[in-house]
Design an enzyme around this catalytic site. Structure first.
Site, mmCIF file in Angstrom:
data_model
loop_
_atom_site.group_PDB
_atom_site.id
_atom_site.type_symbol
_atom_site.label_atom_id
_atom_site.label_comp_id
_atom_site.label_asym_id
_atom_site.label_seq_id
_atom_site.Cartn_x
_atom_site.Cartn_y
_atom_site.Cartn_z
ATOM 1 N N SER A 74 46.821 44.241 43.964
ATOM 2 C CA SER A 74 46.334 45.621 44.046
ATOM 3 C C SER A 74 45.432 45.849 42.840
ATOM 4 O O SER A 74 44.608 44.994 42.485
ATOM 5 C CB SER A 74 47.508 46.589 44.094
ATOM 6 O OG SER A 74 47.061 47.922 44.222
ATOM 7 N N TYR A 126 37.877 52.314 47.498
ATOM 8 C CA TYR A 126 38.596 51.203 46.845
ATOM 9 C C TYR A 126 40.046 51.606 46.562
ATOM 10 O O TYR A 126 40.990 50.866 46.888
ATOM 11 C CB TYR A 126 37.869 50.827 45.555
ATOM 12 C CG TYR A 126 38.502 49.685 44.805
ATOM 13 C CD1 TYR A 126 38.491 48.397 45.315
ATOM 14 C CD2 TYR A 126 39.109 49.892 43.561
ATOM 15 C CE1 TYR A 126 39.068 47.350 44.621
ATOM 16 C CE2 TYR A 126 39.685 48.847 42.864
ATOM 17 C CZ TYR A 126 39.665 47.580 43.394
ATOM 18 O OH TYR A 126 40.245 46.541 42.700
ATOM 19 N N LYS A 153 43.569 50.040 48.066
ATOM 20 C CA LYS A 153 44.611 49.473 47.210
ATOM 21 C C LYS A 153 45.926 50.267 47.294
ATOM 22 O O LYS A 153 47.003 49.688 47.217
ATOM 23 C CB LYS A 153 44.118 49.399 45.764
ATOM 24 C CG LYS A 153 42.945 48.428 45.565
ATOM 25 C CD LYS A 153 43.349 46.989 45.883
ATOM 26 C CE LYS A 153 42.262 45.988 45.511
ATOM 27 N NZ LYS A 153 42.665 44.589 45.815
HETATM 28 N N1 LIG Z 1 38.166 42.323 38.150
HETATM 29 C C1 LIG Z 1 38.786 43.494 38.060
HETATM 30 O O1 LIG Z 1 38.419 44.341 37.224
HETATM 31 C C2 LIG Z 1 39.961 43.780 38.925
HETATM 32 C C3 LIG Z 1 40.187 43.129 40.119
HETATM 33 N N2 LIG Z 1 41.264 43.476 40.908
HETATM 34 C C4 LIG Z 1 41.499 42.826 42.203
HETATM 35 O O2 LIG Z 1 41.718 41.443 41.986
HETATM 36 C C5 LIG Z 1 41.234 40.694 43.087
HETATM 37 C C6 LIG Z 1 40.279 39.622 42.594
HETATM 38 O O3 LIG Z 1 39.222 40.233 41.891
HETATM 39 P P1 LIG Z 1 38.155 39.413 41.033
HETATM 40 O O4 LIG Z 1 38.752 38.141 40.607
HETATM 41 O O5 LIG Z 1 37.581 40.340 40.059
HETATM 42 O O6 LIG Z 1 37.052 39.172 42.177
HETATM 43 P P2 LIG Z 1 35.834 38.158 42.317
HETATM 44 O O7 LIG Z 1 34.743 38.939 42.961
HETATM 45 O O8 LIG Z 1 35.543 37.448 41.054
HETATM 46 O O9 LIG Z 1 36.416 37.138 43.381
HETATM 47 C C7 LIG Z 1 36.730 37.588 44.671
HETATM 48 C C8 LIG Z 1 37.244 36.447 45.512
HETATM 49 O O10 LIG Z 1 37.521 36.939 46.837
HETATM 50 C C9 LIG Z 1 36.776 36.197 47.789
HETATM 51 N N3 LIG Z 1 36.426 37.065 48.910
HETATM 52 C C10 LIG Z 1 35.701 38.210 48.875
HETATM 53 N N4 LIG Z 1 35.552 38.716 50.108
HETATM 54 C C11 LIG Z 1 36.200 37.877 50.957
HETATM 55 C C12 LIG Z 1 36.379 37.850 52.355
HETATM 56 N N5 LIG Z 1 35.864 38.794 53.157
HETATM 57 N N6 LIG Z 1 37.098 36.829 52.901
HETATM 58 C C13 LIG Z 1 37.614 35.866 52.103
HETATM 59 N N7 LIG Z 1 37.463 35.840 50.773
HETATM 60 C C14 LIG Z 1 36.761 36.825 50.202
HETATM 61 C C15 LIG Z 1 35.573 35.699 46.991
HETATM 62 O O11 LIG Z 1 34.929 34.569 47.544
HETATM 63 P P3 LIG Z 1 33.687 34.698 48.589
HETATM 64 O O12 LIG Z 1 32.785 35.759 48.063
HETATM 65 O O13 LIG Z 1 33.088 33.343 48.658
HETATM 66 O O14 LIG Z 1 34.333 35.096 49.880
HETATM 67 C C16 LIG Z 1 36.235 35.348 45.673
HETATM 68 O O15 LIG Z 1 36.907 34.112 45.774
HETATM 69 C C17 LIG Z 1 40.580 41.710 44.037
HETATM 70 O O16 LIG Z 1 41.497 42.052 45.045
HETATM 71 C C18 LIG Z 1 40.318 42.917 43.134
HETATM 72 O O17 LIG Z 1 40.303 44.107 43.861
HETATM 73 C C19 LIG Z 1 42.157 44.428 40.517
HETATM 74 C C20 LIG Z 1 41.989 45.101 39.330
HETATM 75 C C21 LIG Z 1 40.882 44.821 38.453
HETATM 76 C C1 LIG Z 2 51.678 57.111 32.280
HETATM 77 C C2 LIG Z 2 50.255 57.228 32.060
HETATM 78 C C3 LIG Z 2 49.557 55.950 31.841
HETATM 79 C C4 LIG Z 2 48.145 56.181 31.503
HETATM 80 C C5 LIG Z 2 47.216 55.041 31.700
HETATM 81 C C6 LIG Z 2 46.198 55.362 32.711
HETATM 82 C C7 LIG Z 2 45.215 54.278 32.881
HETATM 83 C C8 LIG Z 2 44.609 54.290 34.255
HETATM 84 C C9 LIG Z 2 43.363 53.524 34.299
HETATM 85 C C10 LIG Z 2 42.920 53.196 35.679
HETATM 86 C C11 LIG Z 2 41.993 52.038 35.629
HETATM 87 C C12 LIG Z 2 41.534 51.580 36.952
HETATM 88 C C13 LIG Z 2 40.881 50.221 36.810
HETATM 89 C C14 LIG Z 2 40.479 49.652 38.100
HETATM 90 C C15 LIG Z 2 40.070 48.222 37.962
HETATM 91 C C16 LIG Z 2 39.530 47.679 39.221
HETATM 92 O O1 LIG Z 2 40.244 47.457 40.151
HETATM 93 C C17 LIG Z 2 38.065 47.518 39.273
HETATM 94 N N1 LIG Z 2 37.552 46.853 38.138
HETATM 95 C C18 LIG Z 2 37.634 46.804 40.494
HETATM 96 O O2 LIG Z 2 37.986 45.509 40.427
#
Ligand SMILES: NC(=O)C1=CN([C@@H]2O[C@H](COP(=O)(O)OP(=O)(O)OC[C@H]3O[C@@H](n4cnc5c(N)ncnc54)[C@H](OP(=O)(O)O)[C@@H]3O)[C@@H](O)[C@H]2O)C=CC1
Ligand SMILES: CCCCCCCCCCCCCCCC(=O)[C@@H](N)CO
Length: 297
Positions: free
Chosen positions: A144, A158, A162
């Site tokens: 998530s 988004y 999630k």
């Molecule tokens: N980076 C961040 O700040 C944060 C990320 N997340 C979550 O963590 C997870 C990974 O994120 P992150 O590592 O940053 O992402 P990246 O964009 O670096 O990697 C995403 C991965 O998912 C694959 N992917 C995307 N779309 C599809 C699809 N339709 N079918 C199959 N594979 C797919 C991509 O490969 P390809 O494009 O080749 O399909 C790639 O391997 C996500 O769910 C994101 O929402 C959560 C919080 C914060």
């Molecule tokens: C009890 C109170 C606690 C207070 C802390 C609050 C902090 C909340 C921050 C929310 C940050 C959201 C980041 C999303 C990252 C993400 O998923 C994207 N980068 C897409 O990948």
């Protein structure tokens, strides 16, 4: 009650495993002796990932090119990959934008990949995971985001995708517990990944300001938290200190295996709500300021 889910010599299947958090998880699982399979769309990125894991840990991972939006492609990949012990549903896309400006096709894209895609993967894995006898405890983990615990400006679609994973996970855990399958939900903050780098280029200023309330992390760190959480069968896995507070403030009716954590939840839920209100006060203050600044221009 506590549970222990080993990964050594077991099959770990990671969607979105060719980049960012998924790739970091793949490296760590491989170096801990797991058999690893990766699924993503782009074959060339998968091949690069395979190469880099071979170089760093000497392990050969299996790769599957499929789009999680295509159920039959996912099903074929999963059948070819063989029985799975730990499924990590990690694929995700994020295009931040105010809803008023965002096209519905982009909204649908996020819901389809992040939420519906997760259903497709789990539906394809479940029957095979259940059918095997004498396999020990297995895991279904979902990636998530802290934006799946609190709504954030610019993340209507988004955050919805999630938050949806949480409903899915809570209900699913009740359905599969009798089969010794354990569901884990991981909530990372902003994490340094190729996907995040892309996102940063188009992120509304307010999204960046509000998301900055939680410190950002390296993909390796998030992957380590995730893997530890999976191995201990934790239902909720926060990744940093802010995440721990968020987890307590939003504990709701989620299951809890650890008596110690349950105690912390009960003891600190009041103070965490107070901190949450303080953050909301602050966030609405930032939004007000931002609008005032825009008017001046
Ligand atoms: N980076 C961040 O700040 C944060 C990320 N997340 C979550 O963590 C997870 C990974 O994120 P992150 O590592 O940053 O992402 P990246 O964009 O670096 O990697 C995403 C991965 O998912 C694959 N992917 C995307 N779309 C599809 C699809 N339709 N079918 C199959 N594979 C797919 C991509 O490969 P390809 O494009 O080749 O399909 C790639 O391997 C996500 O769910 C994101 O929402 C959560 C919080 C914060
Ligand atoms: C009890 C109170 C606690 C207070 C802390 C609050 C902090 C909340 C921050 C929310 C940050 C959201 C980041 C999303 C990252 C993400 O998923 C994207 N980068 C897409 O990948």
């Amino acid at each position: 009650r506590p549970v222990n889910i080993p990964i050594k010599n077991r099959h770990v299947f990671i969607t979105g495993g060719s980049s960012g958090i998924g790739l970091a998880l793949a490296h760590q699982a491989a170096s801990q002796g797991a058999r690893v399979s990766l699924l993503a769309r782009s074959l060339s990125k998968l091949e690069e990932a395979k190469q880099s894991i071979r170089l760093s840990s000497g392990v050969d991972v299996s790769i599957f090119a499929a789009d999680v939006r295509d159920y039959y492609a996912v099903q074929k990949a999963i059948n070819d990959a063989g029985p799975i012990d730990v499924l990590v549903v990690n694929q995700g896309v994020f295009v931040p934008q105010e809803l008023e400006k965002q096209g519905l096709e982009e909204v649908k894209f996020m819901i389809d990949v992040n939420l519906m895609g997760s259903f497709n993967v789990i539906k394809a894995v479940l029957p095979l995971m259940k059918e095997r006898k004498d396999r020990g405890p297995t895991s279904i983990a979902l990636m998530s985001s802290q934006a799946g615990q609190v709504g954030v400006y610019g993340y209507t679609a988004y955050s919805a995708s999630k938050f949806g994973l949480r409903g899915l996970a809570e209900a699913l855990q009740q359905e599969v517990i009798a089969d010794n399958i354990h569901v884990t939900l991981i909530f990372p903050p902003d994490t340094d990944t190729p996907g995040f780098e892309q996102e940063s280029k188009v992120r509304p200023e307010l999204t960046t300001i509000l998301a900055g309330s939680s410190g950002s992390m390296k993909a390796d760190k998030v992957a380590k938290k995730a893997l530890d959480g999976i191995k201990s069968g934790s239902f909720i896995v926060p990744c940093n200190f802010e995440g721990q507070m968020l987890a307590i403030a939003t504990a709701g009716l989620s299951p809890q295996r650890s008596f110690l954590m349950a105690f912390f939840e009960v003891a600190f839920i009041g103070i965490c709500r107070l901190v949450a209100l303080f953050f909301q006060w602050n966030w609405y203050g930032s939004i007000e300021q931002w609008h005032a600044k825009k008017k001046e221009k």
